[in-house]
Design an enzyme around this catalytic site. Structure first.
Site, PDB file in Angstrom:
ATOM      1  N   TRP A   1     -27.133  -9.714  -7.578  1.00 32.08           N
ATOM      2  CA  TRP A   1     -26.917 -10.992  -6.900  1.00 32.08           C
ATOM      3  C   TRP A   1     -25.653 -10.966  -6.057  1.00 32.08           C
ATOM      4  CZ3 TRP A   1     -31.193 -13.262  -6.729  1.00 32.08           C
ATOM      5  CH2 TRP A   1     -32.075 -13.202  -7.806  1.00 32.08           C
TER       6      TRP A   1
ATOM      7  N   HIS B   1     -16.085  -3.809  -1.042  1.00 32.46           N
ATOM      8  CA  HIS B   1     -14.707  -3.961  -0.588  1.00 32.46           C
ATOM      9  C   HIS B   1     -14.208  -2.578  -0.149  1.00 32.46           C
ATOM     10  CE1 HIS B   1     -13.484  -3.560  -5.163  1.00 32.46           C
ATOM     11  NE2 HIS B   1     -14.403  -2.693  -4.814  1.00 32.46           N
TER      12      HIS B   1
ATOM     13  N   ARG C   1     -21.515  -7.861   1.212  1.00 39.72           N
ATOM     14  CA  ARG C   1     -21.815  -8.572  -0.039  1.00 39.72           C
ATOM     15  C   ARG C   1     -23.081  -9.385   0.111  1.00 39.72           C
ATOM     16  NH1 ARG C   1     -15.679 -10.503  -1.873  1.00 39.72           N
ATOM     17  NH2 ARG C   1     -14.851  -8.395  -1.679  1.00 39.72           N
TER      18      ARG C   1
ATOM     19  N   GLN D   1     -12.414  -5.490   6.036  1.00 39.52           N
ATOM     20  CA  GLN D   1     -11.211  -5.620   5.202  1.00 39.52           C
ATOM     21  C   GLN D   1     -10.162  -4.595   5.610  1.00 39.52           C
ATOM     22  OE1 GLN D   1     -12.374  -5.289   1.041  1.00 39.52           O
ATOM     23  NE2 GLN D   1     -12.484  -7.520   0.879  1.00 39.52           N
TER      24      GLN D   1
ATOM     25  N   VAL E   1      -5.825  -4.255 -10.687  1.00 40.77           N
ATOM     26  CA  VAL E   1      -4.369  -4.457 -10.556  1.00 40.77           C
ATOM     27  C   VAL E   1      -3.845  -5.246 -11.757  1.00 40.77           C
ATOM     28  CG1 VAL E   1      -4.079  -4.280  -8.047  1.00 40.77           C
ATOM     29  CG2 VAL E   1      -4.816  -6.445  -9.058  1.00 40.77           C
TER      30      VAL E   1
ATOM     31  N   ALA F   1      -1.283  -2.266  -4.476  1.00 39.94           N
ATOM     32  CA  ALA F   1      -2.453  -2.260  -3.595  1.00 39.94           C
ATOM     33  C   ALA F   1      -2.674  -3.680  -3.103  1.00 39.94           C
ATOM     34  CB  ALA F   1      -3.685  -1.761  -4.349  1.00 39.94           C
TER      35      ALA F   1
HETATM   36  C1  FA5 Z   1     -11.166  -7.948  -2.818  1.00 42.55           C
HETATM   37  O1  FA5 Z   1     -12.113  -7.594  -2.133  1.00 42.55           O
HETATM   38  C2  FA5 Z   1     -10.218  -6.969  -3.406  1.00 42.55           C
HETATM   39  N1  FA5 Z   1     -10.743  -5.644  -3.236  1.00 42.55           N
HETATM   40  C3  FA5 Z   1      -8.851  -7.117  -2.733  1.00 42.55           C
HETATM   41  C4  FA5 Z   1      -7.751  -6.398  -3.470  1.00 42.55           C
HETATM   42  C5  FA5 Z   1      -7.394  -5.133  -3.069  1.00 42.55           C
HETATM   43  C6  FA5 Z   1      -7.097  -7.001  -4.537  1.00 42.55           C
HETATM   44  C7  FA5 Z   1      -6.372  -4.457  -3.747  1.00 42.55           C
HETATM   45  C8  FA5 Z   1      -6.089  -6.353  -5.212  1.00 42.55           C
HETATM   46  C9  FA5 Z   1      -5.720  -5.085  -4.807  1.00 42.55           C
HETATM   47  P1  FA5 Z   1     -11.593 -10.470  -2.382  1.00 42.55           P
HETATM   48  O2  FA5 Z   1     -12.978 -10.513  -2.850  1.00 42.55           O
HETATM   49  O3  FA5 Z   1     -10.755 -11.672  -2.657  1.00 42.55           O
HETATM   50  O4  FA5 Z   1     -10.818  -9.212  -2.928  1.00 42.55           O
HETATM   51  O5  FA5 Z   1     -11.599 -10.200  -0.819  1.00 42.55           O
HETATM   52  C10 FA5 Z   1     -10.409  -9.980  -0.108  1.00 42.55           C
HETATM   53  C11 FA5 Z   1     -10.447 -10.724   1.220  1.00 42.55           C
HETATM   54  O6  FA5 Z   1     -11.624 -10.363   1.957  1.00 42.55           O
HETATM   55  C12 FA5 Z   1     -10.556 -12.230   1.080  1.00 42.55           C
HETATM   56  O7  FA5 Z   1      -9.286 -12.820   0.928  1.00 42.55           O
HETATM   57  C13 FA5 Z   1     -11.169 -12.621   2.377  1.00 42.55           C
HETATM   58  O8  FA5 Z   1     -10.185 -12.706   3.387  1.00 42.55           O
HETATM   59  C14 FA5 Z   1     -12.084 -11.467   2.691  1.00 42.55           C
HETATM   60  N2  FA5 Z   1     -13.460 -11.782   2.300  1.00 42.55           N
HETATM   61  C15 FA5 Z   1     -14.008 -11.707   1.066  1.00 42.55           C
HETATM   62  N3  FA5 Z   1     -15.300 -12.070   1.102  1.00 42.55           N
HETATM   63  C16 FA5 Z   1     -15.589 -12.360   2.386  1.00 42.55           C
HETATM   64  C17 FA5 Z   1     -16.777 -12.798   3.073  1.00 42.55           C
HETATM   65  N4  FA5 Z   1     -17.934 -12.966   2.428  1.00 42.55           N
HETATM   66  N5  FA5 Z   1     -16.702 -13.023   4.400  1.00 42.55           N
HETATM   67  C18 FA5 Z   1     -15.546 -12.830   5.065  1.00 42.55           C
HETATM   68  N6  FA5 Z   1     -14.405 -12.420   4.493  1.00 42.55           N
HETATM   69  C19 FA5 Z   1     -14.411 -12.187   3.161  1.00 42.55           C
END
Ligand code: FA5
Length: 362
Positions: A164, A181, A207, A221, A264, A318
């Site tokens: 999902w 990610h 995703r 990202q 982390v 990180a």
């Molecule tokens: C992560 O993906 C972690 N891998 C980040 C991380 C790296 C944390 C290293 C700690 C150490 P998260 O799911 O919150 O985290 O996504 C990070 C960023 O990606 C979000 O803050 C947002 O800016 C962007 N993002 C996430 N999902 C989406 C989406 N569906 N559409 C657009 N931007 C997104």
């Protein structure tokens, strides 16, 4: 009788001359001129036929008749040549004016492409981080469960591994996924190099997500990773503070709040104070005064162990941030879907630096 024949020939020449000259005067194109040439002086023309008939004359008359006929042929050819040249010139002039190119008309402006805002932001981030000693590396978009989850301390029963949330591109047992990610590059980089490590990883993430103004199923990202013998949370804060200043201006401040990511410990969510309202609260920061940039933290000891690093010797930080969201903050874009919608009006407005509302068309 013989004299009569010669007389007849002379008459015939006179008649033929009248006809040929009249027809020559009436010519109006070089195509017609060619017809005329064929009809009168060509190998099967009327003058040639006349010359052939000279053989029937008595021998003593042949020379005089031959000279007369040859003179007639020369006369027609001389009359024809200037007419032929004139018609040829006229034809050419007509063709040139028919096919004329009006060079006074303004040209049509070709559509010139520009660098996509996401690529532009990636270039800007690479430059900023280069000054901080980070090099850019790139990783695969199709990942194994091992790098996308296991080596990041994400347990087998974690909900993120569910169909999902994750786009699985092979049978779920094999767990070949579109990376969710850019964090898998943490383990890949540590495995293939030794500390000190300072890298950033720009790239696509995917995703299984319901799309809305702030969520896309495919987005970009920027991962950051630093590992060395004495890295602390202060280094993380200093790097992110500098990033915020470089991107949003020298007055910017950043905020850390506790958050959880399995890879982390401690984990934080970090935000920058809104440059548009100076932290007072506006539409762009949703009246909070802060703009969320991403997640970060100190690399979890299990992650270090997973790649064969001793967590008693090495520490690291990180972070991961969403590139589209950074651009949205910087330029006041209000819908993440605009980046992939391929609407030239948005891209053009953006290139001109005047973008305000992405999907507010018109
Ligand atoms: C992560 O993906 C972690 N891998 C980040 C991380 C790296 C944390 C290293 C700690 C150490 P998260 O799911 O919150 O985290 O996504 C990070 C960023 O990606 C979000 O803050 C947002 O800016 C962007 N993002 C996430 N999902 C989406 C989406 N569906 N559409 C657009 N931007 C997104």
């Amino acid at each position: 009788m013989k004299t009569q024949e010669l007389h007849g020939l002379t008459t015939e020449i006179d008649e033929l001359r009248d006809e040929a000259i009249a027809r020559l005067d009436a010519l109006d194109s070089s195509a017609r001129a060619t017809d005329w040439e064929r009809e009168f002086v060509g190998p099967k023309g009327k003058v040639t036929a006349l010359l052939r008939r000279l053989g029937a004359l008595p021998a003593e008359q042949r020379p005089a008749a031959g000279r007369a006929a040859q003179a007639f042929r020369n006369e027609l050819e001389s009359a024809f040549r200037p007419v032929q040249e004139r018609l040829h010139r006229e034809d050419l002039a007509r063709r040139l004016s028919d096919d004329a190119l009006d060079i006074t008309l303004p040209g049509r402006q070709p559509l010139v492409g520009t660098v996509h805002p996401v690529s532009e932001m990636i270039d800007e981030l690479i430059e900023i981080f280069a000054l901080l000693g980070f090099r850019a590396v790139f990783g695969p978009e199709v990942e194994t469960g091992r790098y996308n989850f296991d080596l990041l301390n994400i347990p087998a029963d974690h909900p993120a591994r569910d169909v999902w949330d994750t786009i699985i591109i092979d049978d779920p047992e094999a767990e070949l996924v579109l990376r969710t990610h850019t964090s898998p590059m943490q383990a890949r980089t540590m495995e293939r190099s030794k500390p000190p490590i300072r890298v950033i990883v720009p790239g696509k993430a995917f995703r299984f997500e319901a799309q809305d103004a702030s969520h896309e199923w495919q987005f970009t990202q920027l991962e950051g990773l630093a590992v060395d013998t004495r890295i602390t949370m202060t280094d993380l804060k200093g790097v992110l503070q500098e990033l915020a200043r470089q991107l949003f201006g020298p007055e910017r401040r950043i905020r850390f709040r506790c958050d959880f990511f399995p890879f982390v410990e401690p984990g934080v969510e970090f935000a920058v104070d809104c440059a548009i309202c100076e932290g007072k609260g506006c539409r762009v920061c949703k009246h909070t005064g802060w703009l969320e940039m991403g997640g970060a933290g100190m690399v979890h000891p299990n992650v270090l162990r997973g790649v064969g690093y001793d967590p008693d010797v090495y520490t690291g930080f990180a972070f991961g941030l969403g590139i589209e969201r950074l651009i949205m903050m910087k330029h006041g874009v209000d819908d993440v879907r605009a980046f992939a919608a391929n609407d030239i009006r948005f891209l053009r407005r953006f290139a001109a630096g005047t973008c305000v509302s992405a999907l507010n068309r018109g």
